[in-house]
Motif scaffolding. Structure first.
Motif, short mmCIF file in Angstrom:
data_model
loop_
_atom_site.label_atom_id
_atom_site.label_comp_id
_atom_site.label_asym_id
_atom_site.label_seq_id
_atom_site.Cartn_x
_atom_site.Cartn_y
_atom_site.Cartn_z
N LEU A 18 0.83 -1.21 0.00
CA LEU A 18 0.00 0.00 0.00
C LEU A 18 0.87 1.26 0.00
O LEU A 18 0.53 2.25 -0.65
N SER A 19 1.99 1.21 0.72
CA SER A 19 2.87 2.38 0.77
C SER A 19 3.51 2.67 -0.59
O SER A 19 3.75 3.83 -0.94
N GLN A 20 3.74 1.62 -1.39
CA GLN A 20 4.27 1.83 -2.74
C GLN A 20 3.20 2.47 -3.63
O GLN A 20 3.50 3.32 -4.47
N LEU A 21 1.93 2.07 -3.43
CA LEU A 21 0.83 2.68 -4.18
C LEU A 21 0.67 4.15 -3.78
O LEU A 21 0.38 5.00 -4.62
N GLN A 22 0.84 4.45 -2.50
CA GLN A 22 0.73 5.81 -1.99
C GLN A 22 1.76 6.72 -2.67
O GLN A 22 1.49 7.87 -2.98
N ALA A 23 2.95 6.18 -2.93
CA ALA A 23 4.03 6.97 -3.52
C ALA A 23 3.82 7.24 -5.01
O ALA A 23 4.43 8.15 -5.57
N LEU A 24 2.97 6.43 -5.68
CA LEU A 24 2.70 6.64 -7.10
C LEU A 24 1.93 7.95 -7.31
O LEU A 24 1.08 8.30 -6.51
N ALA A 25 2.21 8.62 -8.43
CA ALA A 25 1.58 9.90 -8.70
C ALA A 25 0.31 9.77 -9.54
O ALA A 25 -0.28 10.76 -9.93
N VAL A 26 -0.10 8.55 -9.85
CA VAL A 26 -1.28 8.35 -10.70
C VAL A 26 -2.45 7.82 -9.87
O VAL A 26 -2.26 7.27 -8.79
N GLU A 27 -3.67 7.99 -10.43
CA GLU A 27 -4.86 7.55 -9.72
C GLU A 27 -5.31 6.18 -10.20
O GLU A 27 -5.75 5.35 -9.40
N GLU A 28 -5.19 5.92 -11.51
CA GLU A 28 -5.55 4.61 -12.07
C GLU A 28 -4.29 3.78 -12.23
O GLU A 28 -3.37 4.18 -12.94
N VAL A 29 -4.27 2.64 -11.59
CA VAL A 29 -3.07 1.80 -11.57
C VAL A 29 -3.36 0.46 -12.24
O VAL A 29 -4.34 -0.21 -11.91
N ASP A 30 -2.51 0.09 -13.20
CA ASP A 30 -2.55 -1.26 -13.78
C ASP A 30 -1.12 -1.79 -13.85
O ASP A 30 -0.17 -1.11 -13.43
N VAL A 31 -0.96 -2.99 -14.37
CA VAL A 31 0.36 -3.64 -14.40
C VAL A 31 1.37 -2.81 -15.21
O VAL A 31 2.53 -2.67 -14.82
#
Length: 144
Positions: A79-92
């Motif tokens: 979850l912390s890696q997702l938090q660091a991403l700058a995008v809202e829609e995440v795929d592979v």
């Protein structure tokens, strides 16, 4: 120093052991091979683990465990890696471009580790029950 006086340093060279050259040498008769048996014969030896016909140790012990050959295509993301991403829609593909998973990865799963406060929409990415609850609590969703 002259070229004709150069010689190896003491102890660098030693005489080769000459076996089977008479009893005076200390290595005569059986030439250090003992008496009879497979190890005394020319060309006679066995493979590693051979126990003279007895069932070898690696075959006496039970088989145990299994490692899937498909594991190399699976990855986990926190979850912390997702938090660091700058995008809202995440795929592979987004995760590969961000360098969070390797190029050969096909299946990604989000695990409950760390905090998530922003809204994230997962597409084609799985999540554990705990991670799913946190993502939905933050206003996000998981689309299969």
């Amino acid at each position: 120093m002259e070229l004709n006086t150069i010689k190896p340093s003491s102890g660098a060279k030693h005489a080769k052991r000459r076996v089977g050259r008479g009893i005076g040498s200390g290595l005569g008769k059986t030439a250090g091979r003992g008496h009879k048996g497979q190890k005394s014969r020319a060309g006679g030896y066995h493979k590693v683990g051979f126990e003279g016909g007895q069932m070898p140790l690696q075959r006496r012990l039970p088989k145990r465990g299994f490692k899937s050959h498909l594991l190399k295509f699976n990855a986990e993301i926190t979850l912390s890696q997702l938090q660091a991403l700058a995008v809202e829609e995440v795929d592979v593909l987004v995760l590969k471009q961000a360098g969070l998973v390797a190029d050969m990865i096909k299946v990604v799963k989000v695990i409950k580790s760390g905090e998530l406060s922003k809204k994230i929409v997962l597409k084609g990415i799985g999540a554990t029950a705990g991670a799913k609850a946190i993502i939905e609590a933050a206003g996000g969703s998981i689309a299969a």
